[in-house]
Design a protein around this motif. Structure first.
Motif, PDB file in Angstrom:
ATOM      1  N   TYR A  37       0.728  -1.250   0.042  1.00  0.00           N
ATOM      2  CA  TYR A  37      -0.006  -0.012  -0.038  1.00  0.00           C
ATOM      3  C   TYR A  37       0.874   1.398   0.020  1.00  0.00           C
ATOM      4  CZ  TYR A  37      -3.744  -3.212   1.113  1.00  0.00           C
ATOM      5  OH  TYR A  37      -4.756  -4.145   1.013  1.00  0.00           O
ATOM      6  N   ARG A  38       2.050   1.124   0.299  1.00  0.00           N
ATOM      7  CA  ARG A  38       3.158   2.352   0.430  1.00  0.00           C
ATOM      8  C   ARG A  38       2.270   3.724   1.047  1.00  0.00           C
ATOM      9  NH1 ARG A  38       3.709  -0.247  -4.199  1.00  0.00           N
ATOM     10  NH2 ARG A  38       2.373   0.843  -5.292  1.00  0.00           N
ATOM     11  N   PRO A  39       2.074   3.438   2.043  1.00  0.00           N
ATOM     12  CA  PRO A  39       1.137   4.621   2.866  1.00  0.00           C
ATOM     13  C   PRO A  39       2.346   5.686   3.048  1.00  0.00           C
ATOM     14  CG  PRO A  39       1.767   3.262   4.372  1.00  0.00           C
ATOM     15  CD  PRO A  39       2.012   2.364   3.305  1.00  0.00           C
ATOM     16  N   ALA A  40       1.608   7.155   3.133  1.00  0.00           N
ATOM     17  CA  ALA A  40       2.256   8.290   3.201  1.00  0.00           C
ATOM     18  C   ALA A  40       2.821   8.357   4.714  1.00  0.00           C
ATOM     19  CB  ALA A  40       1.610   9.672   3.039  1.00  0.00           C
ATOM     20  N   ASP A  41       2.084   7.875   5.518  1.00  0.00           N
ATOM     21  CA  ASP A  41       2.324   7.856   6.958  1.00  0.00           C
ATOM     22  C   ASP A  41       2.446   6.374   7.639  1.00  0.00           C
ATOM     23  OD1 ASP A  41       2.520   7.959   9.630  1.00  0.00           O
ATOM     24  OD2 ASP A  41       0.983   9.586   9.962  1.00  0.00           O
ATOM     25  N   PRO A  42       3.607   5.614   7.425  1.00  0.00           N
ATOM     26  CA  PRO A  42       3.592   4.373   7.946  1.00  0.00           C
ATOM     27  C   PRO A  42       3.119   4.162   9.303  1.00  0.00           C
ATOM     28  CG  PRO A  42       5.632   4.761   6.676  1.00  0.00           C
ATOM     29  CD  PRO A  42       4.870   6.234   7.041  1.00  0.00           C
ATOM     30  N   VAL A  43       3.531   4.932  10.316  1.00  0.00           N
ATOM     31  CA  VAL A  43       3.417   4.527  11.665  1.00  0.00           C
ATOM     32  C   VAL A  43       1.618   4.520  11.820  1.00  0.00           C
ATOM     33  CG1 VAL A  43       3.513   5.190  14.006  1.00  0.00           C
ATOM     34  CG2 VAL A  43       5.223   5.489  12.646  1.00  0.00           C
ATOM     35  N   ASP A  44       1.005   5.499  11.337  1.00  0.00           N
ATOM     36  CA  ASP A  44      -0.203   5.540  11.481  1.00  0.00           C
ATOM     37  C   ASP A  44      -0.890   4.337  10.593  1.00  0.00           C
ATOM     38  OD1 ASP A  44      -2.834   6.958  12.380  1.00  0.00           O
ATOM     39  OD2 ASP A  44      -2.991   7.024  10.027  1.00  0.00           O
ATOM     40  N   PHE A  45      -0.269   4.059   9.515  1.00  0.00           N
ATOM     41  CA  PHE A  45      -1.187   3.037   8.800  1.00  0.00           C
ATOM     42  C   PHE A  45      -0.720   1.502   9.602  1.00  0.00           C
ATOM     43  CE2 PHE A  45       0.117  -0.748   6.122  1.00  0.00           C
ATOM     44  CZ  PHE A  45      -1.132  -0.834   5.121  1.00  0.00           C
ATOM     45  N   LEU A  46       0.387   1.327  10.180  1.00  0.00           N
ATOM     46  CA  LEU A  46       0.481   0.209  10.903  1.00  0.00           C
ATOM     47  C   LEU A  46      -0.434   0.134  12.184  1.00  0.00           C
ATOM     48  CD1 LEU A  46       4.517  -0.057  10.750  1.00  0.00           C
ATOM     49  CD2 LEU A  46       2.662  -1.664   9.609  1.00  0.00           C
ATOM     50  N   ILE A  47      -0.678   1.299  12.758  1.00  0.00           N
ATOM     51  CA  ILE A  47      -1.532   1.198  13.837  1.00  0.00           C
ATOM     52  C   ILE A  47      -2.849   0.618  13.446  1.00  0.00           C
ATOM     53  CG2 ILE A  47      -2.694   2.647  15.813  1.00  0.00           C
ATOM     54  CD1 ILE A  47      -0.172   4.349  15.934  1.00  0.00           C
ATOM     55  N   ARG A  48      -3.550   1.383  12.531  1.00  0.00           N
ATOM     56  CA  ARG A  48      -4.771   0.948  11.805  1.00  0.00           C
ATOM     57  C   ARG A  48      -4.915  -0.221  11.200  1.00  0.00           C
ATOM     58  NH1 ARG A  48      -5.614   3.690   7.593  1.00  0.00           N
ATOM     59  NH2 ARG A  48      -3.843   4.860   7.441  1.00  0.00           N
ATOM     60  N   HIS A  49      -3.641  -0.935  10.812  1.00  0.00           N
ATOM     61  CA  HIS A  49      -3.596  -2.276  10.462  1.00  0.00           C
ATOM     62  C   HIS A  49      -3.733  -3.192  11.578  1.00  0.00           C
ATOM     63  CE1 HIS A  49      -2.727  -4.918   7.204  1.00  0.00           C
ATOM     64  NE2 HIS A  49      -2.051  -5.880   7.857  1.00  0.00           N
ATOM     65  N   LEU A  50      -3.173  -2.859  12.568  1.00  0.00           N
ATOM     66  CA  LEU A  50      -3.187  -3.913  13.621  1.00  0.00           C
ATOM     67  C   LEU A  50      -4.465  -3.715  14.411  1.00  0.00           C
ATOM     68  CD1 LEU A  50       0.354  -3.070  15.387  1.00  0.00           C
ATOM     69  CD2 LEU A  50      -0.350  -5.111  14.094  1.00  0.00           C
ATOM     70  N   GLN A  51      -5.246  -2.866  14.264  1.00  0.00           N
ATOM     71  CA  GLN A  51      -6.402  -2.790  14.796  1.00  0.00           C
ATOM     72  C   GLN A  51      -7.736  -3.473  13.973  1.00  0.00           C
ATOM     73  OE1 GLN A  51      -6.942   1.565  15.310  1.00  0.00           O
ATOM     74  NE2 GLN A  51      -6.071   1.619  17.362  1.00  0.00           N
ATOM     75  N   LYS A  52      -7.199  -3.898  12.696  1.00  0.00           N
ATOM     76  CA  LYS A  52      -8.146  -4.539  12.051  1.00  0.00           C
ATOM     77  C   LYS A  52      -8.422  -6.178  12.499  1.00  0.00           C
ATOM     78  CE  LYS A  52      -7.778  -2.459   7.306  1.00  0.00           C
ATOM     79  NZ  LYS A  52      -7.108  -2.785   5.854  1.00  0.00           N
ATOM     80  N   GLU A  53      -9.520  -6.397  12.448  1.00  0.00           N
ATOM     81  CA  GLU A  53      -9.948  -7.846  12.686  1.00  0.00           C
ATOM     82  C   GLU A  53      -9.477  -8.689  11.319  1.00  0.00           C
ATOM     83  OE1 GLU A  53     -13.702  -8.031  14.697  1.00  0.00           O
ATOM     84  OE2 GLU A  53     -13.036  -6.955  16.296  1.00  0.00           O
ATOM     85  N   GLY A  54      -9.628  -9.824  11.516  1.00  0.00           N
ATOM     86  CA  GLY A  54     -10.004 -10.733  10.375  1.00  0.00           C
ATOM     87  C   GLY A  54      -8.353 -11.300   9.869  1.00  0.00           C
ATOM     88  N   ASP A  55      -7.526 -11.173  10.698  1.00  0.00           N
ATOM     89  CA  ASP A  55      -5.950 -11.744  10.027  1.00  0.00           C
ATOM     90  C   ASP A  55      -5.858 -13.202   9.794  1.00  0.00           C
ATOM     91  OD1 ASP A  55      -4.842  -9.529   9.482  1.00  0.00           O
ATOM     92  OD2 ASP A  55      -3.595  -9.325  11.188  1.00  0.00           O
ATOM     93  N   GLU A  56      -7.042 -13.946  10.572  1.00  0.00           N
ATOM     94  CA  GLU A  56      -6.997 -15.410  10.429  1.00  0.00           C
ATOM     95  C   GLU A  56      -8.110 -16.054   9.637  1.00  0.00           C
ATOM     96  OE1 GLU A  56      -4.918 -17.836  11.602  1.00  0.00           O
ATOM     97  OE2 GLU A  56      -3.437 -16.082  12.074  1.00  0.00           O
ATOM     98  N   VAL A  57      -9.115 -15.240   9.102  1.00  0.00           N
ATOM     99  CA  VAL A  57     -10.150 -15.690   8.542  1.00  0.00           C
ATOM    100  C   VAL A  57      -9.727 -16.252   7.116  1.00  0.00           C
ATOM    101  CG1 VAL A  57     -11.681 -14.036   9.629  1.00  0.00           C
ATOM    102  CG2 VAL A  57     -10.725 -13.362   7.270  1.00  0.00           C
ATOM    103  N   PRO A  58     -10.611 -17.185   6.412  1.00  0.00           N
ATOM    104  CA  PRO A  58     -10.158 -17.737   5.262  1.00  0.00           C
ATOM    105  C   PRO A  58     -10.098 -16.678   3.975  1.00  0.00           C
ATOM    106  CG  PRO A  58     -11.864 -18.997   6.262  1.00  0.00           C
ATOM    107  CD  PRO A  58     -11.904 -17.729   7.096  1.00  0.00           C
ATOM    108  N   ARG A  59      -9.171 -16.810   3.112  1.00  0.00           N
ATOM    109  CA  ARG A  59      -9.119 -16.110   1.964  1.00  0.00           C
ATOM    110  C   ARG A  59      -8.943 -17.173   0.813  1.00  0.00           C
ATOM    111  NH1 ARG A  59      -5.978 -12.227   5.022  1.00  0.00           N
ATOM    112  NH2 ARG A  59      -3.994 -12.961   3.940  1.00  0.00           N
TER     113      ARG A  59
END
Length: 480
Positions: A37-59
């Motif tokens: 995704y190459r975000p402009a603000d990597p730190v803020d992006f990582l925080i939001r990414h860690l707050q997401k659910e569904g890392d273990e759901v089927p894909r």
């Protein structure tokens, strides 16, 4: 941890924490997300990414030639795992998607939807709440390598890719018998899957483009594109023969989807072998140590080594060994902790058998900070255990061990001087087997996550193959 010493001794608690919370995989996923995704603000992006659910759901992607059963298997997986079913055709009719009308227009005017538009539709659909929290199974897409690469550019990365295959003659026969329910979009077959509902039977129609000539053309197109698609997903796809009963295909597909992809995280084996007397724990431990270099630990040998050292701990153990009484759990834990803290166990891993024997010992071992990451429960019928143990005997001259059925002596003189260990008599063996069966249920509950049941009543090298496969592959994800 002393950073100035070599080799570094990583505390066991750190290893347990990293494995339990899958720190290596977490860091890998974060790095991948940053690069995609190459975000402009990597730190803020990582925080939001860690707050997401569904890392273990089927894909999951389900791919294959026409009539290979993609839709059936996809829907069954969704029903079993309670996840979201997706197919490209449904996306064009989903009015919640901003680009659905544009896609329908392209389909009616040009007869095809551009690849970029397909991927845009999918990207928007996969951002919906149900796909994020429940996961998704995508039926029949991508159809070309370019579509697969476009998905990757958008960060749409499946964990599992199922590829269904069958002989072309079988696929043509299947396709010619297809019937469609225009109301539910369910697919049926005139021979293999006729609906029982009379109302459904009346409204079935023949789908477009399933003539023999059209089917042959679609098969040719599928065979041409599939190798390029699979090159985009190395190591994450599984080919399944679809020319077998549908339930068997589904069982293989579900097993694959519920398995974890191979991890690149460092893995230090910490193995427990539990089983009744005669189940082959000693042999399996020796085979693991020989092939993987793990330290082979048998509790009885550790206790005897302490006695031979003539230290204070050995003096506490010696009376118990001489009388045949159990050594106290506190002493056993001290011996075990000292051995597991040595550098070879910390750097190479270990396989332990002979301990724990009950729930209290298992809890005490966990309290010391040394937790196994694989626990194998070797099951064996009592009569087989008696046959294996009670027919054993030793040559007191050479020390060679024999068995009256599996390894009888060829020399009559050797046969006459064989001696049986008193502990191998039927009465004593039956007591040990009964005691194990009384304790094993609680141990299975205690090691529910790490526990793997194995049938030990088969060739020992077959048992080893099962142990080995469970050792090198991640444990499967539990059913939802």
């Amino acid at each position: 941890m002393d950073a100035t010493s070599s080799p570094h001794q990583i505390p066991p608690a750190m290893v347990l924490y990293a494995e339990k919370h899958r720190i290596f995989e977490l860091m890998q996923a974060l790095m991948e997300a940053l690069l995609i995704y190459r975000p402009a603000d990597p730190v803020d992006f990582l925080i939001r990414h860690l707050q997401k659910e569904g890392d273990e759901v089927p894909r999951v992607l389900v791919l294959g030639a026409p009539a290979s059963g993609k839709t059936t298997i996809s829907r069954w997986i969704c029903k079993h795992l309670q996840t979201t079913y997706l197919c490209p055709q449904d996306l064009t009719h989903d009015r919640k998607l901003k680009k659905s009308r544009e896609a329908l227009s392209c389909l009616s005017q040009q007869g095809a939807v551009p690849d970029e538009l397909w991927v845009t539709l999918l990207e928007e659909r996969l951002a919906a709440e149900d796909c994020v929290t429940l996961g998704w199974v995508l039926d029949g897409f991508p159809e070309t390598r370019n579509q697969a690469l476009l998905l990757q550019e958008k960060g749409i990365l499946p964990r599992h890719v199922i590829v269904l295959y069958a002989p072309d003659t079988v696929l043509v026969e299947r396709n010619l018998g297809k019937l469609l329910d225009p109301f539910t979009r369910e697919v049926y077959h005139a021979t293999f899957d006729w609906p029982v509902d009379f109302m459904v039977q009346r409204r079935l129609v023949v789908p477009e483009g399933i003539s023999e000539q059209a089917t042959a053309g679609r098969l040719l197109e599928s065979h041409r594109h599939l190798p390029g698609i699979l090159q985009a997903y190395p190591g994450s796809h599984k080919a399944i023969n679809a020319d077998q009963p549908c339930v068997d295909v589904f069982a293989q597909a579900l097993s694959f989807v519920q398995s974890r992809p191979l991890s690149k995280a460092p893995f230090l084996p910490r193995v427990l072998l539990l089983g009744p007397p005669g189940s082959g724990k000693r042999l399996q431990a020796a085979l693991l140590a020989q092939k993987y270099g793990v330290v082979n630990l048998r509790l009885g040998d550790l206790l005897r080594e302490k006695v031979a050292d003539h230290g204070p701990l050995g003096e506490l153990i010696k009376p118990s060994l001489e009388t045949g009484c159990p050594v106290s759990d506190s002493v056993v834990l001290r011996v075990l902790k000292d051995r597991l803290n040595q550098q070879d166990c910390l750097s190479r891993g270990w396989v332990l058998h002979g301990f724990p024997r009950d729930l209290d010992q298992a809890a005490l071992m966990k309290h010391t900070g040394f937790e196994p990451n694989r626990v194998f429960f070797l099951s064996l019928p009592t009569e087989v255990a008696l046959q294996r143990i009670c027919q054993r005997a030793t040559d007191p001259v050479s020390g060679e061990r024999y068995h009256s059925t599996f390894k009888p002596p060829t020399d009559s003189e050797v046969n006459q001087r064989l001696r049986q260990n008193p502990r191998d008599r039927p009465g004593r063996v039956e007591v040990k087997v009964d005691l194990y069966h009384q304790q094993v249920r609680e141990l299975e509950g205690f090691y529910e996550e790490e526990g793997i049941p194995l049938n030990a009543d088969q060739d020992p090298y077959t048992v080893f193959e099962h142990i080995e496969s469970c050792l090198v592959k991640p444990l499967p994800v539990s059913g939802r």
